[in-house]
Design a protein around this motif. Structure first.
Motif, PDB file in Angstrom:
ATOM      1  N   ASP A 134       0.827  -1.208   0.000  1.00  0.00           N
ATOM      2  CA  ASP A 134       0.000   0.000   0.000  1.00  0.00           C
ATOM      3  C   ASP A 134       0.865   1.265   0.000  1.00  0.00           C
ATOM      4  O   ASP A 134       0.556   2.254  -0.673  1.00  0.00           O
ATOM      5  N   LYS A 135       1.947   1.205   0.754  1.00  0.00           N
ATOM      6  CA  LYS A 135       2.856   2.351   0.791  1.00  0.00           C
ATOM      7  C   LYS A 135       3.452   2.610  -0.590  1.00  0.00           C
ATOM      8  O   LYS A 135       3.591   3.771  -1.011  1.00  0.00           O
ATOM      9  N   ARG A 136       3.793   1.525  -1.289  1.00  0.00           N
ATOM     10  CA  ARG A 136       4.358   1.684  -2.633  1.00  0.00           C
ATOM     11  C   ARG A 136       3.333   2.279  -3.588  1.00  0.00           C
ATOM     12  O   ARG A 136       3.669   3.107  -4.445  1.00  0.00           O
ATOM     13  N   VAL A 137       2.074   1.858  -3.447  1.00  0.00           N
ATOM     14  CA  VAL A 137       1.013   2.412  -4.297  1.00  0.00           C
ATOM     15  C   VAL A 137       0.879   3.914  -4.054  1.00  0.00           C
ATOM     16  O   VAL A 137       0.827   4.720  -4.996  1.00  0.00           O
ATOM     17  N   ALA A 138       0.824   4.306  -2.777  1.00  0.00           N
ATOM     18  CA  ALA A 138       0.690   5.716  -2.426  1.00  0.00           C
ATOM     19  C   ALA A 138       1.896   6.517  -2.922  1.00  0.00           C
ATOM     20  O   ALA A 138       1.744   7.624  -3.462  1.00  0.00           O
ATOM     21  N   GLU A 139       3.066   5.949  -2.767  1.00  0.00           N
ATOM     22  CA  GLU A 139       4.281   6.639  -3.213  1.00  0.00           C
ATOM     23  C   GLU A 139       4.301   6.790  -4.729  1.00  0.00           C
ATOM     24  O   GLU A 139       4.679   7.846  -5.249  1.00  0.00           O
ATOM     25  N   ASP A 140       3.887   5.756  -5.438  1.00  0.00           N
ATOM     26  CA  ASP A 140       3.856   5.821  -6.908  1.00  0.00           C
ATOM     27  C   ASP A 140       2.897   6.910  -7.382  1.00  0.00           C
ATOM     28  O   ASP A 140       3.181   7.620  -8.358  1.00  0.00           O
ATOM     29  N   ILE A 141       1.762   7.030  -6.699  1.00  0.00           N
ATOM     30  CA  ILE A 141       0.782   8.053  -7.091  1.00  0.00           C
ATOM     31  C   ILE A 141       1.382   9.443  -6.927  1.00  0.00           C
ATOM     32  O   ILE A 141       1.305  10.289  -7.826  1.00  0.00           O
ATOM     33  N   MET A 142       2.019   9.697  -5.789  1.00  0.00           N
ATOM     34  CA  MET A 142       2.566  11.032  -5.547  1.00  0.00           C
ATOM     35  C   MET A 142       3.866  11.258  -6.313  1.00  0.00           C
ATOM     36  O   MET A 142       4.183  12.403  -6.660  1.00  0.00           O
ATOM     37  N   ALA A 143       4.610  10.197  -6.596  1.00  0.00           N
ATOM     38  CA  ALA A 143       5.846  10.348  -7.382  1.00  0.00           C
ATOM     39  C   ALA A 143       5.533  10.808  -8.797  1.00  0.00           C
ATOM     40  O   ALA A 143       6.382  11.429  -9.457  1.00  0.00           O
ATOM     41  N   ALA A 144       4.314  10.523  -9.271  1.00  0.00           N
ATOM     42  CA  ALA A 144       3.907  10.992 -10.598  1.00  0.00           C
ATOM     43  C   ALA A 144       3.752  12.504 -10.625  1.00  0.00           C
ATOM     44  O   ALA A 144       3.674  13.105 -11.694  1.00  0.00           O
ATOM     45  N   THR A 145       3.728  13.129  -9.448  1.00  0.00           N
ATOM     46  CA  THR A 145       3.548  14.580  -9.367  1.00  0.00           C
ATOM     47  C   THR A 145       4.820  15.294  -8.916  1.00  0.00           C
ATOM     48  O   THR A 145       4.820  16.516  -8.778  1.00  0.00           O
TER      49      THR A 145
END
Length: 266
Positions: A134-145
């Motif tokens: 879940d942490k990786r999913v959240a990080e991937d979402i914000m890393a796109a920004t």
């Protein structure tokens, strides 16, 4: 996986812009206003609706409404095990969990509006027990920004707010001050704007390229007894650095105060 955004304000638009441009994600924005829904759909080519569809465990729900509207917005929301991300300042994991029927699969995010151009900085904090996946999913979402930084303690969200969350406003304030000074020196408004913006861009680019300490860079372009030295000494006399530090402290204190207010209301 679908990333659902509850709320269609500026921060939603900023994050969605990053996802659309830099990530392969299905995005769905939920917003009550029909006009805004239509505008967001046209702008980003994403699905929109007035009400939140049924969520699945594989989905992500991004809470992106104003803190004071969050409790009402969450009424009737069934997360169904979905990962919840909140970009609302001042609302702790405990408060959000109460709003959402007890779920603890929550990641708090403190982003900034530069996410819109892929240069955002986001602080992330995961509730205890949130899985690494879940942490990786959240990080991937914000890393796109832009950049994503994990925080060890939830209280650090307040400090993140004071530095990067609100920090863009400080820079815009300084840009405006330099523009006003340029106009006072006889430049027209358009030229003053361009000179101020180019100066800040150059300073940031130079700092990134060299990797040197900001204070060292400032000293390198400040000859003792010269024109720049005169300006820097004047800034020191007027306590510019101290004023900035005081502003950050005030921002952090206000963030803490807002958090306490919501906890007392819950």
């Amino acid at each position: 996986m679908t990333v659902y955004f509850l709320g269609g304000g500026n921060m939603t638009a900023a994050i969605v812009a990053g996802l659309v441009n830099h990530a392969d994600a299905d995005v769905h924005i939920v917003n009550r206003g029909a006009e805004k829904r239509e505008r967001l759909a046209q702008q980003f080519g994403v699905a929109v609706s007035e009400k939140l569809p049924a969520l699945g465990r594989q989905d992500v729900l991004v809470l992106s409404v104003k803190p004071q509207d969050m409790q009402a917005a969450c009424e009737g929301v069934a997360t169904n095990g979905a990962l919840v991300m909140s970009v609302a300042a001042g609302l702790t994991v405990d408060t959000l969990s109460r709003y959402l029927g007890g779920t603890r699969r929550i990641v708090r995010v403190m982003p900034n509006i530069a996410s819109r151009v892929g240069l955002g900085v986001s602080g992330l904090f995961a509730a205890e027990g949130v899985a690494e996946t879940d942490k990786r999913v959240a990080e991937d979402i914000m890393a796109a920004t832009g950049e994503a930084v994990w925080l060890e303690h939830e209280a650090q969200i307040h400090a993140m707010t004071g530095i990067s969350g609100s920090g863009l406003a400080y820079v815009f304030y300084l840009l405006d001050a330099l523009k006003e000074a340029a106009q006072a020196q006889g430049f027209d408004a358009e030229t003053a704007h361009e000179l101020s913006l180019a100066t800040f861009k150059g300073a940031v680019a130079l700092a990134e390229e060299t990797g040197r300490d900001f204070a060292v860079l400032q000293q390198n372009v400040t000859s003792k007894g010269g024109t720049t030295h005169e300006a820097i000494e004047t800034f020191k006399q007027h306590g510019v650095a101290a004023a900035i530090a005081a502003g950050v402290e005030a921002c952090v204190a206000r963030s803490q105060e807002i958090a306490r207010q919501f906890e007392e209301q819950s």
